[in-house]
Write an enzyme that holds these catalytic residues in place. Structure first.
Site, PDB file in Angstrom:
ATOM      1  N   ARG A 248       1.059  -1.012  -0.023  1.00  0.00           N
ATOM      2  CA  ARG A 248       0.019   0.197   0.048  1.00  0.00           C
ATOM      3  C   ARG A 248       0.891   1.131  -0.054  1.00  0.00           C
ATOM      4  O   ARG A 248       1.732   1.225   0.622  1.00  0.00           O
ATOM      5  CB  ARG A 248      -0.958   0.000   1.315  1.00  0.00           C
ATOM      6  CG  ARG A 248      -2.016  -1.115   1.184  1.00  0.00           C
ATOM      7  CD  ARG A 248      -2.999  -0.856   0.385  1.00  0.00           C
ATOM      8  NE  ARG A 248      -4.174  -1.742   0.436  1.00  0.00           N
ATOM      9  CZ  ARG A 248      -5.185  -2.018  -0.627  1.00  0.00           C
ATOM     10  NH1 ARG A 248      -5.355  -0.865  -1.154  1.00  0.00           N
ATOM     11  NH2 ARG A 248      -6.113  -2.757  -0.434  1.00  0.00           N
ATOM     12  N   GLU A 276      -5.434   7.115  -6.487  1.00  0.00           N
ATOM     13  CA  GLU A 276      -5.864   6.010  -7.526  1.00  0.00           C
ATOM     14  C   GLU A 276      -7.210   6.330  -8.103  1.00  0.00           C
ATOM     15  O   GLU A 276      -8.259   6.627  -7.402  1.00  0.00           O
ATOM     16  CB  GLU A 276      -5.819   4.646  -7.090  1.00  0.00           C
ATOM     17  CG  GLU A 276      -4.451   4.184  -6.655  1.00  0.00           C
ATOM     18  CD  GLU A 276      -4.212   2.835  -6.060  1.00  0.00           C
ATOM     19  OE1 GLU A 276      -5.424   2.161  -6.050  1.00  0.00           O
ATOM     20  OE2 GLU A 276      -3.320   2.431  -5.550  1.00  0.00           O
ATOM     21  N   HIS A 295      -2.140  -0.967  -9.609  1.00  0.00           N
ATOM     22  CA  HIS A 295      -2.842  -1.717  -8.539  1.00  0.00           C
ATOM     23  C   HIS A 295      -3.579  -3.103  -9.215  1.00  0.00           C
ATOM     24  O   HIS A 295      -4.662  -3.384  -8.978  1.00  0.00           O
ATOM     25  CB  HIS A 295      -3.876  -0.803  -7.883  1.00  0.00           C
ATOM     26  CG  HIS A 295      -3.981  -1.239  -6.306  1.00  0.00           C
ATOM     27  ND1 HIS A 295      -4.504  -0.164  -5.343  1.00  0.00           N
ATOM     28  CD2 HIS A 295      -3.819  -2.533  -5.961  1.00  0.00           C
ATOM     29  CE1 HIS A 295      -4.450  -1.036  -4.245  1.00  0.00           C
ATOM     30  NE2 HIS A 295      -4.296  -2.078  -4.426  1.00  0.00           N
TER      31      HIS A 295
END
Length: 337
Positions: A248, A276, A295
């Site tokens: 993360r 994001e 991601h």
């Protein structure tokens, strides 16, 4: 939406695209044979979920579903299980769920291998500077100029540092060890006995950073790990070292990392970001020493299907009167993402 008196009902709060990825035909049929299904296409619609919960015995949910709190629980008169198709449950359940004795499960174990594989791919790219060569050639550099890069290294014999002996961290450790890397680990919960069993050296964070050719971040997301890799920590990394983050962005000070990368001193491979989607004008996108993915480290076909099968398996165990395989306790709420 009361269920049939002789047939349990399960709410599936998973949008169509993810349902197609998570549930094979065989897995979906097995669930449909065991229970009456209420499927929510608009899975993030809180009102729709509240309307679906009365009479339901189990809830399967996915990312961006509403958090099951006291208000939703007021409608969940028969709920016994919340099965998350992902890993961290903190965004989706509250302490009240645990207080009422409702089981909570997650499928994060199924993500460990694919994320570790991506971290390994990132590691090899950084060691061999593949991202630099690719950027140079795609950017139109002359052959000779495109061939210029900092020294390259093989993984065999390289010092690899792993921050966090998590499920994914341990899968990654096994992979890089199989290729001949020397591995150091920083994890406050890793005992010396466990370190010996893993074949790693347990060291303080500063030591790990200062001697590792590649540093791979696999720590959990908690208040204590917020921005654990900042400017001071990045400055300890040797010139030419690389940072791999498939965990993360919470764990790394993105501004400090950007400054180091813009200097050209370090390389990085990153799957997770503060914003994001990553903005189209973000400076990361222009750097030749950075490898970026959106991601997607856990996005393999096989992983997605295992996530769905894991959640369905938990429902089937509940209906058969068996204990869950991947239950979490209220302590899981300390993992924030």
């Amino acid at each position: 939406m009361p269920g049939s008196p002789d047939r349990p009902r399960v709410v599936v709060a998973v949008p169509p695209q993810l349902r197609a990825q998570f549930f094979t035909g065989a897995v979906w049929q097995e669930l449909a044979r065991a229970a009456e299904l209420t499927v929510l296409d608009e899975h993030s619609d809180r009102a729709a979920l509240a309307a679906a919960l009365p009479g339901a015995q189990a809830l399967i949910l996915s990312w961006r579903a509403p958090k099951v709190d006291a208000e939703l629980l007021a409608a969940a008169d028969r709920l016994e299980l919340v099965a998350h198709t992902g890993s961290a449950v903190a965004p989706y359940v509250t302490e009240e769920v645990f207080r009422r004795g409702i089981r909570v499960t997650q499928a994060g174990d199924e993500m460990a291998r694919p994320v570790a594989e991506v971290a390994l791919a990132f590691t090899l790219s950084l060691l061999h500077r593949i991202q630099r060569f690719d950027h140079a050639l795609r950017g139109g550099a002359e052959w000779a100029a495109a061939s210029e890069a900092p020294p390259r290294h093989e993984i065999h014999g390289s010092d690899i540092g792993v921050i966090g002996a998590s499920r994914t961290g341990r899968a990654y450790i096994a992979m890089v060890q199989a290729m001949g890397a020397r591995v150091s680990v920083t994890d406050p919960f890793l005992s010396e006995t466990d370190a010996r069993a893993l074949g790693v050296e347990s060291v303080p964070l500063d030591t790990l950073l200062s001697r590792s050719r590649i540093v791979a971040v696999h720590a959990p997301v908690t208040e204590e790990t917020h921005r654990m890799i900042g400017a001071g920590q990045l400055a300890l990394m040797p010139d030419g070292a690389g940072l791999v983050n498939t965990a993360r962005s919470w764990l790394v000070d993105e501004d400090a990392l950007l400054a180091e990368l813009q200097s050209g001193r370090l390389d990085a491979a990153i799957d997770v970001f503060d914003a994001e989607p990553l903005p189209s004008d973000h400076p990361f996108r222009a750097l030749s020493n950075v490898l970026l993915t959106p991601h997607q480290a856990a996005g393999s076909v096989e992983c997605r299907q295992r996530l769905g099968a894991s959640a369905v398996g938990e429902v089937l165990r509940l209906l058969a009167g068996q204990p869950p395989a991947h239950a979490v306790t209220v302590d899981a709420l300390t993992r924030l993402h």
